[in-house]
Design a protein around this motif. Structure first.
Motif, mmCIF file in Angstrom:
data_model
loop_
_atom_site.group_PDB
_atom_site.id
_atom_site.type_symbol
_atom_site.label_atom_id
_atom_site.label_comp_id
_atom_site.label_asym_id
_atom_site.label_seq_id
_atom_site.Cartn_x
_atom_site.Cartn_y
_atom_site.Cartn_z
ATOM 1 N N VAL A 132 0.471 -0.898 0.033
ATOM 2 C CA VAL A 132 0.355 -0.035 0.066
ATOM 3 C C VAL A 132 1.405 0.824 0.132
ATOM 4 N N SER A 133 0.604 2.486 -0.868
ATOM 5 C CA SER A 133 1.575 3.766 -1.024
ATOM 6 C C SER A 133 0.213 4.529 -1.472
ATOM 7 N N ARG A 134 0.417 5.366 -0.973
ATOM 8 C CA ARG A 134 -0.519 6.826 -1.282
ATOM 9 C C ARG A 134 0.311 7.144 -2.632
ATOM 10 N N ASP A 135 1.793 7.077 -2.465
ATOM 11 C CA ASP A 135 2.502 7.797 -3.764
ATOM 12 C C ASP A 135 2.213 6.392 -4.788
ATOM 13 N N ARG A 136 1.885 6.154 -5.734
ATOM 14 C CA ARG A 136 1.612 4.398 -6.262
ATOM 15 C C ARG A 136 3.230 4.591 -6.829
ATOM 16 N N VAL A 137 3.811 6.084 -6.808
ATOM 17 C CA VAL A 137 5.064 5.245 -7.554
ATOM 18 C C VAL A 137 6.118 4.744 -6.802
ATOM 19 N N ALA A 138 6.013 5.152 -5.601
ATOM 20 C CA ALA A 138 6.651 4.733 -4.278
ATOM 21 C C ALA A 138 6.227 2.936 -4.162
ATOM 22 N N GLY A 139 5.290 3.060 -4.404
ATOM 23 C CA GLY A 139 4.802 1.618 -4.335
ATOM 24 C C GLY A 139 5.158 0.687 -5.228
ATOM 25 N N ALA A 140 5.245 0.969 -5.958
ATOM 26 C CA ALA A 140 5.319 0.021 -7.868
ATOM 27 C C ALA A 140 7.365 -0.256 -7.304
ATOM 28 N N ARG A 141 7.541 0.970 -6.900
ATOM 29 C CA ARG A 141 9.463 0.175 -6.406
ATOM 30 C C ARG A 141 9.265 -0.398 -6.092
ATOM 31 N N GLN A 142 8.467 -0.298 -4.673
ATOM 32 C CA GLN A 142 8.835 -0.969 -3.332
ATOM 33 C C GLN A 142 8.030 -2.907 -3.927
ATOM 34 N N ALA A 143 7.591 -3.055 -4.284
ATOM 35 C CA ALA A 143 6.874 -4.240 -5.473
ATOM 36 C C ALA A 143 7.796 -4.861 -6.221
ATOM 37 N N ALA A 144 8.167 -3.361 -6.944
ATOM 38 C CA ALA A 144 9.449 -4.226 -7.881
ATOM 39 C C ALA A 144 10.810 -5.370 -7.000
ATOM 40 N N ALA A 145 11.129 -3.894 -5.897
ATOM 41 C CA ALA A 145 12.297 -4.185 -5.233
ATOM 42 C C ALA A 145 11.990 -5.612 -4.484
ATOM 43 N N ALA A 146 10.304 -6.053 -4.331
ATOM 44 C CA ALA A 146 10.206 -7.260 -3.869
ATOM 45 C C ALA A 146 10.044 -8.314 -4.518
ATOM 46 N N GLY A 147 10.020 -8.436 -5.588
ATOM 47 C CA GLY A 147 10.441 -9.767 -6.410
ATOM 48 C C GLY A 147 9.191 -9.688 -7.269
ATOM 49 N N ALA A 148 8.450 -8.755 -7.638
ATOM 50 C CA ALA A 148 6.866 -8.503 -9.058
ATOM 51 C C ALA A 148 7.717 -8.482 -9.834
ATOM 52 N N ASN A 149 7.255 -9.268 -10.583
ATOM 53 C CA ASN A 149 7.709 -9.046 -12.357
ATOM 54 C C ASN A 149 6.283 -8.522 -13.054
ATOM 55 N N VAL A 150 5.175 -8.745 -12.145
ATOM 56 C CA VAL A 150 4.211 -7.745 -12.818
ATOM 57 C C VAL A 150 3.467 -7.334 -11.488
ATOM 58 N N ILE A 151 3.065 -6.062 -11.996
ATOM 59 C CA ILE A 151 2.202 -5.821 -10.844
ATOM 60 C C ILE A 151 1.206 -5.439 -11.044
ATOM 61 N N VAL A 152 -0.918 -5.743 -9.991
ATOM 62 C CA VAL A 152 -1.614 -5.680 -10.086
ATOM 63 C C VAL A 152 -2.285 -4.433 -9.474
ATOM 64 N N MET A 153 -2.524 -3.314 -9.929
ATOM 65 C CA MET A 153 -3.144 -2.529 -8.945
ATOM 66 C C MET A 153 -4.514 -2.410 -8.593
ATOM 67 N N ASP A 154 -4.350 -2.383 -7.565
ATOM 68 C CA ASP A 154 -6.665 -1.950 -8.029
ATOM 69 C C ASP A 154 -6.499 -1.035 -7.111
ATOM 70 N N ASP A 155 -7.094 -0.043 -8.531
ATOM 71 C CA ASP A 155 -7.517 1.378 -8.157
ATOM 72 C C ASP A 155 -6.609 1.975 -8.794
ATOM 73 N N GLY A 156 -7.002 3.580 -9.256
ATOM 74 C CA GLY A 156 -5.507 4.143 -9.997
ATOM 75 C C GLY A 156 -5.794 4.672 -11.446
ATOM 76 N N PHE A 157 -6.440 4.382 -11.810
ATOM 77 C CA PHE A 157 -7.295 4.018 -13.286
ATOM 78 C C PHE A 157 -6.985 5.561 -13.397
ATOM 79 N N GLN A 158 -7.275 6.678 -12.941
ATOM 80 C CA GLN A 158 -7.799 8.506 -12.961
ATOM 81 C C GLN A 158 -6.494 8.695 -12.505
ATOM 82 N N ASN A 159 -5.261 7.891 -12.138
ATOM 83 C CA ASN A 159 -4.158 8.253 -10.960
ATOM 84 C C ASN A 159 -3.001 8.378 -12.632
#
Length: 337
Positions: free
Chosen positions: A105-132
């Motif tokens: 979870v992250s209010r800052d989607r960019v920071a959240g994406a970086r964290q997910a990638a660093a944690a081993g994700a090879n694809v991110i499924v973002m729940d909501d955020g279409f308008q962001n």
């Protein structure tokens, strides 16, 4: 009232367009699949996100979820741990997502994406955020409730839309219509006319919930469209002796729980039922010792796509998932939903 608020909706739309124009989306090092909806309120995004992540996992991918954590008090990028976090910490939906895949979870989607990638994700499924606009999406699904559609078709605050429908459909890679209904059919027709694929899906209760057939139940829920939960119960053959509806993401208090118990007793119900999303909002903070939770039956649902092969085709662009250099974003300071 809706017509009187149309000017406010126009200002809201203008503000969103200005934000989009001033923001250069950040390209994460792994693909991002966005599950959004064109309206405020419940449409089935979270079950859709789970179904998409499962599909990606069967394709050999390692999906992680990313959520804003709506309703939670933690603002920085956080790995969700259901054993230690409550809905008050990270929001209710991330607790449900974390049951299926690593969740951030992250209010800052960019920071959240970086964290997910660093944690081993090879694809991110973002729940909501279409308008962001701060984070680039490789594939975007717009989800609508078939029965609810888009309401009066007006932009907030005059109606439920987050932005004009036509523009949202044009930016989507597919429209997901959850359940039957004239409202959903109308939006699906508009999507097809714009050349946007339409995926039909349905919510199905867990088979264990079949024990509710013929049973008098008292239902409570705080979701976007509480009637959807009652429809699920009716489909299971449960006898709805009474129900209490709350606002979406409602934070339950001890007084609410006392009221639910009183109403349930008066109704003659044999058991109290609620949604999974509501159940995770019951914790030690409002139900010390868990006595109320012990007497409540959550009714899990899962989303099934009518055409899984069509879904797989739409997800094909993210399958290579080759690491790519990060491109720094010039993002707006408001990483909203």
């Amino acid at each position: 009232m809706a017509l009187a608020l149309k000017p406010a909706g126009a200002i809201y739309t203008l503000g969103a367009r200005l934000r989009d124009a001033m923001t250069r989306p950040f390209h994460a090092s792994v693909p991002v699949v966005c599950i959004g909806n064109p309206t405020l309120g419940g449409a089935g995004k979270t079950p859709t996100a789970v179904a998409v992540a499962r599909a990606l996992a069967t394709m050999g991918m390692a999906p992680h979820f990313l959520s804003r954590g709506y309703g939670g008090k933690l603002t920085g990028a956080t790995d969700v741990d259901a054993k230690h976090h409550s809905a008050a910490d990270v929001g209710d939906e991330p607790l449900l997502l974390a049951r299926h895949a690593p969740t951030h979870v992250s209010r800052d989607r960019v920071a959240g994406a970086r964290q997910a990638a660093a944690a081993g994700a090879n694809v991110i499924v973002m729940d909501d955020g279409f308008q962001n606009p701060t984070l680039h999406k490789d594939v975007s699904f717009l989800v609508i409730d078939g029965a609810g559609g888009v309401g009066n078709g007006l932009v907030f605050p005059a109606g439920p839309l987050r932005a004009p429908l036509g523009g949202q459909i044009a930016r989507a890679d597919a429209l997901v219509v959850v359940g039957p209904g004239a409202g959903g059919e109308a939006v699906a027709e508009e999507a097809r006319s714009a050349g946007v694929p339409v995926l039909l899906a349905s919510l199905r209760p867990d088979p264990a919930a079949r024990i509710l057939k013929g049973m008098p139940v008292f239902a409570f829920s705080g979701i976007g469209r509480p009637a959807k939960f009652l429809e699920t119960l009716a489909g299971l053959g449960a006898r709805i002796a009474g129900h209490r509806d709350f606002a979406d993401h409602h934070g339950y208090r001890a007084a609410d729980i006392a009221q639910i118990k009183t109403l349930a007793n008066k109704s003659g119900a044999k058991t109290i039922v609620t949604t999974e999303k509501d159940y995770v909002r019951l914790d030690e903070g409002n139900d010390p010792g868990g006595r109320f939770r012990a007497g409540v039956m959550p009714v899990p649902v899962s989303l099934k796509f009518a055409d899984p092969a069509k879904l797989a085709d739409l997800l094909a662009p993210v399958l290579p998932a080759m690491p790519r250099p990060e491109a720094r974003a010039q993002a707006s300071p408001d990483p909203s939903r």
